[in-house]
Enzyme design. Structure first.
Site, PDB file in Angstrom:
ATOM      1  N   HIS A 267       0.857  -1.184   0.000  1.00 41.53           N
ATOM      2  CA  HIS A 267       0.000   0.000   0.000  1.00 41.53           C
ATOM      3  C   HIS A 267       0.890   1.230   0.000  1.00 41.53           C
ATOM      4  O   HIS A 267       1.908   1.263   0.688  1.00 41.53           O
ATOM      5  CB  HIS A 267      -0.911   0.002   1.246  1.00 41.53           C
ATOM      6  CG  HIS A 267      -2.099   0.872   1.068  1.00 41.53           C
ATOM      7  ND1 HIS A 267      -2.025   2.233   1.202  1.00 41.53           N
ATOM      8  CD2 HIS A 267      -3.368   0.574   0.729  1.00 41.53           C
ATOM      9  CE1 HIS A 267      -3.222   2.730   0.962  1.00 41.53           C
ATOM     10  NE2 HIS A 267      -4.049   1.759   0.672  1.00 41.53           N
ATOM     11  N   ASP A 323      -7.688  -5.608   0.671  1.00 40.21           N
ATOM     12  CA  ASP A 323      -8.225  -6.558  -0.303  1.00 40.21           C
ATOM     13  C   ASP A 323      -7.821  -7.993  -0.022  1.00 40.21           C
ATOM     14  O   ASP A 323      -8.317  -8.913  -0.665  1.00 40.21           O
ATOM     15  CB  ASP A 323      -7.753  -6.174  -1.713  1.00 40.21           C
ATOM     16  CG  ASP A 323      -8.378  -4.872  -2.152  1.00 40.21           C
ATOM     17  OD1 ASP A 323      -9.583  -4.724  -1.965  1.00 40.21           O
ATOM     18  OD2 ASP A 323      -7.652  -3.995  -2.659  1.00 40.21           O
TER      19      ASP A 323
HETATM   20  N1  COA Z   1       3.963  -7.835  -4.196  1.00 38.69           N
HETATM   21  C1  COA Z   1       5.325  -7.881  -4.270  1.00 38.69           C
HETATM   22  N2  COA Z   1       6.113  -6.798  -4.106  1.00 38.69           N
HETATM   23  C2  COA Z   1       5.498  -5.636  -3.850  1.00 38.69           C
HETATM   24  C3  COA Z   1       4.107  -5.515  -3.759  1.00 38.69           C
HETATM   25  C4  COA Z   1       3.344  -6.675  -3.946  1.00 38.69           C
HETATM   26  N3  COA Z   1       2.000  -6.645  -3.873  1.00 38.69           N
HETATM   27  N4  COA Z   1       3.779  -4.240  -3.516  1.00 38.69           N
HETATM   28  C5  COA Z   1       4.925  -3.562  -3.447  1.00 38.69           C
HETATM   29  N5  COA Z   1       5.964  -4.411  -3.659  1.00 38.69           N
HETATM   30  C6  COA Z   1       7.390  -4.057  -3.683  1.00 38.69           C
HETATM   31  C7  COA Z   1       7.740  -3.453  -5.041  1.00 38.69           C
HETATM   32  O1  COA Z   1       8.142  -4.435  -5.972  1.00 38.69           O
HETATM   33  C8  COA Z   1       8.866  -2.519  -4.654  1.00 38.69           C
HETATM   34  O2  COA Z   1      10.026  -3.297  -4.469  1.00 38.69           O
HETATM   35  P1  COA Z   1      11.467  -2.741  -4.931  1.00 38.69           P
HETATM   36  O3  COA Z   1      11.691  -1.529  -4.059  1.00 38.69           O
HETATM   37  O4  COA Z   1      12.396  -3.875  -4.618  1.00 38.69           O
HETATM   38  O5  COA Z   1      11.352  -2.416  -6.374  1.00 38.69           O
HETATM   39  C9  COA Z   1       8.445  -2.001  -3.293  1.00 38.69           C
HETATM   40  O6  COA Z   1       7.614  -3.024  -2.728  1.00 38.69           O
HETATM   41  C10 COA Z   1       7.662  -0.691  -3.354  1.00 38.69           C
HETATM   42  O7  COA Z   1       6.527  -0.908  -4.169  1.00 38.69           O
HETATM   43  P2  COA Z   1       5.852   0.156  -5.151  1.00 38.69           P
HETATM   44  O8  COA Z   1       5.284  -0.550  -6.329  1.00 38.69           O
HETATM   45  O9  COA Z   1       6.810   1.286  -5.402  1.00 38.69           O
HETATM   46  O10 COA Z   1       4.697   0.691  -4.251  1.00 38.69           O
HETATM   47  P3  COA Z   1       3.524   1.642  -4.715  1.00 38.69           P
HETATM   48  O11 COA Z   1       3.219   2.515  -3.574  1.00 38.69           O
HETATM   49  O12 COA Z   1       3.815   2.304  -6.014  1.00 38.69           O
HETATM   50  O13 COA Z   1       2.318   0.620  -5.007  1.00 38.69           O
HETATM   51  C11 COA Z   1       0.466  -0.737  -4.763  1.00 38.69           C
HETATM   52  C12 COA Z   1       1.307   0.362  -4.119  1.00 38.69           C
HETATM   53  C13 COA Z   1      -0.791  -0.958  -3.944  1.00 38.69           C
HETATM   54  C14 COA Z   1       0.032  -0.302  -6.180  1.00 38.69           C
HETATM   55  C15 COA Z   1       1.309  -2.029  -4.844  1.00 38.69           C
HETATM   56  O14 COA Z   1       1.701  -2.409  -3.553  1.00 38.69           O
HETATM   57  C16 COA Z   1       0.576  -3.150  -5.545  1.00 38.69           C
HETATM   58  O15 COA Z   1       0.554  -3.195  -6.788  1.00 38.69           O
HETATM   59  N6  COA Z   1      -0.062  -4.074  -4.782  1.00 38.69           N
HETATM   60  C17 COA Z   1      -0.772  -5.184  -5.368  1.00 38.69           C
HETATM   61  C18 COA Z   1      -2.152  -4.730  -5.799  1.00 38.69           C
HETATM   62  C19 COA Z   1      -3.066  -4.509  -4.624  1.00 38.69           C
HETATM   63  O16 COA Z   1      -3.183  -5.333  -3.747  1.00 38.69           O
HETATM   64  N7  COA Z   1      -3.764  -3.363  -4.662  1.00 38.69           N
HETATM   65  C20 COA Z   1      -4.727  -3.000  -3.650  1.00 38.69           C
HETATM   66  C21 COA Z   1      -4.273  -1.803  -2.876  1.00 38.69           C
HETATM   67  S1  COA Z   1      -5.395  -1.479  -1.530  1.00 38.69           S
END
Ligand code: COA
Length: 387
Positions: A267, A323
């Site tokens: 998140h 979720d």
């Molecule tokens: N699974 C695996 N790794 C994850 C992850 C996940 N669900 N969410 C974040 N990470 C990792 C990223 O790969 C990144 O790693 P790195 O620094 O080694 O590259 C790090 O954590 C930071 O993630 P980032 O994508 O920059 O975070 P964000 O703030 O841009 O994204 C979300 C937030 C919610 C979009 C992201 O966590 C995600 O796509 N989650 C899955 C979808 C989901 O459950 N969405 C519902 C949100 S309520």
């Protein structure tokens, strides 16, 4: 003026709001100052919706009046039902919800109350539209459940709460009080979450003084994506793919080795476990205890995956989000996987509309800037002279 570009607007304040508050380091979420744990324990979706909209816990009389108007507004013109019958049954429920809510704006024209001046001052209009939308979205979702299978939809009842009526309309049976309470808590937990992607979409749309139906339509569209509300559907598919608790760890290793996301984890705001996931997990445990362990075996898979992820993802501040466990609960209620995000939208309508109202009170159209990375100004080349 700053020209530094921050992808995803991370950390950029896009508005001022006093509706909800997140402390992502300590895992705190509060609506109008009230921690969600207390609201889940003592309140109802109806009361929380009014709290979000008006800013204070209502008196008994105010709540009764709001509840009664929600119940009365469940009835809709049959034209909407007729229109929905022509939508393709295989279409995704979130596309249907978006279409039906946009259509409400045509079936129930809102006039020009919000469109004439720079600031909407017609509080009566705002209140009426808010009630209509919150009351009718669950009806649309439940109607579609039957219509897409070729059956007649079930009429809403006025003697039931929002959660009870939704469960009743989805399967036509007298709703189980335990499941009603669980759904009520789910609705409370999904009702609001500061300025996330869908709420931002609502604010941008509202800032043009578009109608509330357009505001909510834009928000539904934004919520539908798997990086936002759509993740709850992906979670169940993922748990089914993993299949057994002992498969969780190897599955996770392979997933991370392929640099793929784990659905329901991570998140932007929380660097600890999402407090909503903690509450939902407890609800699942309580349901399991009540049913003598008879819940979906996917719950054990989910717990095993969370344990495995604690080693691999927690060091990055990536934990289960809202979720992760919500879909498991919805599945226990017999709600089909592709309707999970629609239930999320039903609840979030309260938050979207609270932000819409707040936006209108001090409106300025959103018009951010950009960092241009294209060609410098150049002369047009006639087509005959192009390489
Ligand atoms: N699974 C695996 N790794 C994850 C992850 C996940 N669900 N969410 C974040 N990470 C990792 C990223 O790969 C990144 O790693 P790195 O620094 O080694 O590259 C790090 O954590 C930071 O993630 P980032 O994508 O920059 O975070 P964000 O703030 O841009 O994204 C979300 C937030 C919610 C979009 C992201 O966590 C995600 O796509 N989650 C899955 C979808 C989901 O459950 N969405 C519902 C949100 S309520």
């Amino acid at each position: 003026m700053t020209t530094k570009y921050l992808p995803g607007l991370e950390g950029v304040p896009a508005t001022q709001s006093n509706i909800s508050y997140i402390d992502g380091e300590r895992g705190i979420l509060a609506y109008r100052g009230y921690p969600i744990e207390q609201l889940c324990q003592h309140s109802s979706f109806e009361e929380v919706a009014l709290l979000l909209l008006d800013g204070e816990l209502p008196s008994a009389g105010e709540l009764a009046e709001f509840d009664a108007s929600l119940r009365q507004n469940r009835r809709m013109k049959y034209h909407l039902k007729e229109m929905m019958k022509h939508l393709p049954p295989a279409g995704h429920p979130m596309e249907m919800l978006q279409t039906a809510v946009a259509s409400l704006g045509m079936f129930y024209p809102s006039g020009t109350a919000c469109l004439s001046g720079g600031v909407c001052e017609d509080l009566n209009y705002i209140h009426r539209m808010t009630v209509k939308l919150i009351a009718r979205m669950p009806v649309i979702v439940a109607w579609w459940q039957h219509m897409r299978r070729g059956y007649d939809p079930i009429d809403p009842r006025t003697d039931l709460s929002c959660a009870a009526n939704l469960l009743y309309m989805l399967d036509g049976e007298e709703p189980d009080p335990d499941l009603v309470r669980i759904l009520d808590v789910c609705l409370i937990l999904h009702a609001e979450h500061t300025i996330n992607a869908s709420t931002f979409a609502a604010l941008v749309t509202g800032s043009t003084l578009a109608s509330p139906y357009s505001v909510v339509t834009a928000a539904i569209a934004t919520l539908s994506g798997p990086l936002h509300g759509g993740a709850n559907e992906q979670v169940l598919e993922m748990l089914e793919e993993i299949g057994r608790p002992e498969q969780a760890k190897p599955w996770l290793e392979a997933r991370l080795a392929n640099k793929q996301k784990v659905w329901g984890f991570g998140h932007r705001e929380y660097k600890v476990k999402d407090p909503r996931a903690t509450i939902l997990q407890k609800l699942m445990e309580q349901l399991m205890a009540k049913r003598g362990g008879q819940v979906s075996p996917l719950f054990e898979v989910a717990v095993a995956l969370e344990e495995a992820a604690n080693e691999r993802l927690a060091p990055k501040g990536v934990y289960p989000n809202v979720d992760y466990y919500s879909g498991l609960l919805y599945a226990e209620m017999g709600i089909p996987v592709d309707q999970f995000t629609s239930i999320f939208a039903v609840a979030r309508s309260a938050g979207w509309l609270a932000h819409w109202r707040e936006q209108l009170r001090d409106n300025r159209i959103f018009r951010p800037t950009q960092v241009y990375t294209g060609e410098p100004i150049r002369d047009y080349t006639p087509i005959t002279q192009r390489a």
